[in-house]
Scaffold this motif. Sequence first.
Motif, PDB file in Angstrom:
ATOM      1  N   THR A   1      43.079  -2.431  19.339  1.00  0.00           N
ATOM      2  CA  THR A   1      43.823  -2.459  20.589  1.00  0.00           C
ATOM      3  C   THR A   1      43.069  -1.646  21.630  1.00  0.00           C
ATOM      4  O   THR A   1      42.843  -0.457  21.450  1.00  0.00           O
ATOM      5  N   VAL A   2      42.664  -2.317  22.715  1.00  0.00           N
ATOM      6  CA  VAL A   2      41.932  -1.663  23.803  1.00  0.00           C
ATOM      7  C   VAL A   2      42.909  -1.449  24.958  1.00  0.00           C
ATOM      8  O   VAL A   2      43.709  -2.327  25.286  1.00  0.00           O
ATOM      9  N   THR A   3      42.836  -0.283  25.563  1.00  0.00           N
ATOM     10  CA  THR A   3      43.737   0.080  26.652  1.00  0.00           C
ATOM     11  C   THR A   3      43.017   0.125  27.991  1.00  0.00           C
ATOM     12  O   THR A   3      41.786   0.190  28.058  1.00  0.00           O
ATOM     13  N   VAL A   4      43.809   0.110  29.053  1.00  0.00           N
ATOM     14  CA  VAL A   4      43.307   0.306  30.407  1.00  0.00           C
ATOM     15  C   VAL A   4      44.418   0.944  31.224  1.00  0.00           C
ATOM     16  O   VAL A   4      45.601   0.675  30.990  1.00  0.00           O
ATOM     17  N   SER A   5      44.047   1.810  32.132  1.00  0.00           N
ATOM     18  CA  SER A   5      44.981   2.374  33.115  1.00  0.00           C
ATOM     19  C   SER A   5      44.725   1.606  34.406  1.00  0.00           C
ATOM     20  O   SER A   5      43.892   1.993  35.216  1.00  0.00           O
ATOM     21  N   ALA A   6      45.419   0.491  34.561  1.00  0.00           N
ATOM     22  CA  ALA A   6      45.141  -0.449  35.644  1.00  0.00           C
ATOM     23  C   ALA A   6      45.725   0.020  36.965  1.00  0.00           C
ATOM     24  O   ALA A   6      46.885   0.437  37.021  1.00  0.00           O
ATOM     25  N   SER A   7      44.930  -0.084  38.020  1.00  0.00           N
ATOM     26  CA  SER A   7      45.486   0.151  39.353  1.00  0.00           C
ATOM     27  C   SER A   7      46.565  -0.918  39.564  1.00  0.00           C
ATOM     28  O   SER A   7      46.493  -2.011  38.997  1.00  0.00           O
ATOM     29  N   LEU A   8      47.555  -0.609  40.359  1.00  0.00           N
ATOM     30  CA  LEU A   8      48.668  -1.543  40.522  1.00  0.00           C
ATOM     31  C   LEU A   8      48.211  -2.886  41.074  1.00  0.00           C
ATOM     32  O   LEU A   8      48.731  -3.936  40.683  1.00  0.00           O
ATOM     33  N   SER A   9      47.201  -2.887  41.930  1.00  0.00           N
ATOM     34  CA  SER A   9      46.713  -4.148  42.499  1.00  0.00           C
ATOM     35  C   SER A   9      45.937  -4.989  41.485  1.00  0.00           C
ATOM     36  O   SER A   9      45.756  -6.186  41.691  1.00  0.00           O
ATOM     37  N   SER A  10      45.488  -4.378  40.387  1.00  0.00           N
ATOM     38  CA  SER A  10      44.703  -5.129  39.395  1.00  0.00           C
ATOM     39  C   SER A  10      45.534  -5.654  38.227  1.00  0.00           C
ATOM     40  O   SER A  10      45.012  -6.347  37.358  1.00  0.00           O
ATOM     41  N   ILE A  11      46.833  -5.354  38.206  1.00  0.00           N
ATOM     42  CA  ILE A  11      47.682  -5.799  37.098  1.00  0.00           C
ATOM     43  C   ILE A  11      47.609  -7.320  36.894  1.00  0.00           C
ATOM     44  O   ILE A  11      47.409  -7.776  35.764  1.00  0.00           O
ATOM     45  N   PRO A  12      47.745  -8.146  37.947  1.00  0.00           N
ATOM     46  CA  PRO A  12      47.690  -9.600  37.721  1.00  0.00           C
ATOM     47  C   PRO A  12      46.375 -10.058  37.071  1.00  0.00           C
ATOM     48  O   PRO A  12      46.385 -10.950  36.213  1.00  0.00           O
TER      49      PRO A  12
ATOM     50  N   GLY B   1      54.922   0.353  28.950  1.00  0.00           N
ATOM     51  CA  GLY B   1      55.608   1.466  29.589  1.00  0.00           C
ATOM     52  C   GLY B   1      55.623   1.340  31.104  1.00  0.00           C
ATOM     53  O   GLY B   1      55.288   0.301  31.668  1.00  0.00           O
ATOM     54  N   GLU B   2      56.004   2.429  31.732  1.00  0.00           N
ATOM     55  CA  GLU B   2      56.146   2.483  33.184  1.00  0.00           C
ATOM     56  C   GLU B   2      54.842   2.911  33.850  1.00  0.00           C
ATOM     57  O   GLU B   2      53.996   3.548  33.229  1.00  0.00           O
ATOM     58  N   ALA B   3      54.707   2.581  35.134  1.00  0.00           N
ATOM     59  CA  ALA B   3      53.573   3.055  35.920  1.00  0.00           C
ATOM     60  C   ALA B   3      53.613   4.580  35.959  1.00  0.00           C
ATOM     61  O   ALA B   3      54.685   5.190  35.911  1.00  0.00           O
ATOM     62  N   LYS B   4      52.428   5.182  36.033  1.00  0.00           N
ATOM     63  CA  LYS B   4      52.310   6.642  36.032  1.00  0.00           C
ATOM     64  C   LYS B   4      51.386   7.087  37.156  1.00  0.00           C
ATOM     65  O   LYS B   4      50.714   6.278  37.780  1.00  0.00           O
ATOM     66  N   GLU B   5      51.351   8.399  37.351  1.00  0.00           N
ATOM     67  CA  GLU B   5      50.450   8.980  38.344  1.00  0.00           C
ATOM     68  C   GLU B   5      49.770  10.197  37.738  1.00  0.00           C
ATOM     69  O   GLU B   5      50.393  10.989  37.030  1.00  0.00           O
TER      70      GLU B   5
ATOM     71  N   GLY C   1      46.936  12.018  41.688  1.00  0.00           N
ATOM     72  CA  GLY C   1      47.023  11.139  42.849  1.00  0.00           C
ATOM     73  C   GLY C   1      46.687   9.685  42.578  1.00  0.00           C
ATOM     74  O   GLY C   1      46.856   8.835  43.445  1.00  0.00           O
ATOM     75  N   LEU C   2      46.206   9.364  41.376  1.00  0.00           N
ATOM     76  CA  LEU C   2      45.907   7.977  41.015  1.00  0.00           C
ATOM     77  C   LEU C   2      47.140   7.365  40.357  1.00  0.00           C
ATOM     78  O   LEU C   2      47.667   7.911  39.390  1.00  0.00           O
ATOM     79  N   VAL C   3      47.598   6.245  40.899  1.00  0.00           N
ATOM     80  CA  VAL C   3      48.766   5.548  40.354  1.00  0.00           C
ATOM     81  C   VAL C   3      48.235   4.402  39.499  1.00  0.00           C
ATOM     82  O   VAL C   3      47.368   3.643  39.935  1.00  0.00           O
ATOM     83  N   TYR C   4      48.763   4.284  38.270  1.00  0.00           N
ATOM     84  CA  TYR C   4      48.247   3.267  37.355  1.00  0.00           C
ATOM     85  C   TYR C   4      49.331   2.756  36.418  1.00  0.00           C
ATOM     86  O   TYR C   4      50.353   3.401  36.199  1.00  0.00           O
ATOM     87  N   GLN C   5      49.063   1.591  35.869  1.00  0.00           N
ATOM     88  CA  GLN C   5      49.942   0.962  34.887  1.00  0.00           C
ATOM     89  C   GLN C   5      49.216   0.944  33.544  1.00  0.00           C
ATOM     90  O   GLN C   5      48.167   0.318  33.428  1.00  0.00           O
ATOM     91  N   PRO C   6      49.751   1.624  32.525  1.00  0.00           N
ATOM     92  CA  PRO C   6      49.140   1.529  31.200  1.00  0.00           C
ATOM     93  C   PRO C   6      49.263   0.085  30.686  1.00  0.00           C
ATOM     94  O   PRO C   6      50.329  -0.521  30.760  1.00  0.00           O
ATOM     95  N   MET C   7      48.151  -0.453  30.199  1.00  0.00           N
ATOM     96  CA  MET C   7      48.118  -1.811  29.663  1.00  0.00           C
ATOM     97  C   MET C   7      47.263  -1.813  28.409  1.00  0.00           C
ATOM     98  O   MET C   7      46.456  -0.907  28.200  1.00  0.00           O
ATOM     99  N   GLU C   8      47.440  -2.857  27.601  1.00  0.00           N
ATOM    100  CA  GLU C   8      46.607  -2.975  26.403  1.00  0.00           C
ATOM    101  C   GLU C   8      46.424  -4.434  26.030  1.00  0.00           C
ATOM    102  O   GLU C   8      47.197  -5.302  26.433  1.00  0.00           O
ATOM    103  N   ILE C   9      45.380  -4.665  25.249  1.00  0.00           N
ATOM    104  CA  ILE C   9      45.115  -5.992  24.696  1.00  0.00           C
ATOM    105  C   ILE C   9      44.827  -5.816  23.214  1.00  0.00           C
ATOM    106  O   ILE C   9      44.103  -4.903  22.823  1.00  0.00           O
TER     107      ILE C   9
END
Length: 150
Positions: A103-114, A125-129, A132-140
């Motif tokens: 399982t590979v993770t990424v802390s995606a910027s909100l604009s890169s989620i799509p 989970g929920e978006a985090k900060e 000052g960097l706001v990101y969405q934890p994601m995984e594949i």
Amino acid sequence: MDVKDIEAVSSICCASFSYSIAHTLSEEGKETFANIAANNAFLGRMKGDNLMLVSENDKKIEGIIELKEGRHIAMLFISPERQKKGIGRKLLSSALKHAKVDTVTVSASLSSIPAYEKYGFECKGEAKESAGLVYQPMEIKLNGAKQTIK
């Protein structure tokens, strides 16, 4: 990626960040990113367990991906004028072949989620900060054969 590529890579990261992300962040977030994308920061990470791949067109770098410790996408940036041409998909597919985990993770910027969702990543989970960097934890989740990105 070679040491000689650092200046071009840093420039691409900063240009892409300014183009699509910076306007959504605080000054702290912009400063944090500038420090992460600085030449000396890339050089330091190159000496660690980070795989850095670049995409070139006519010997000009047009994109970068950084796979941290074989488990986390730390950077994926494409020159603004070269986005939406499949470069990110190719870089991601190449990097995932070097993954050391299932399982590979990424802390995606909100604009890169799509884009990440299109590649097969799922939000966790929920978006985090942080700093000052706001990101969405994601995984594949990868299959045993190290899948090709859609």
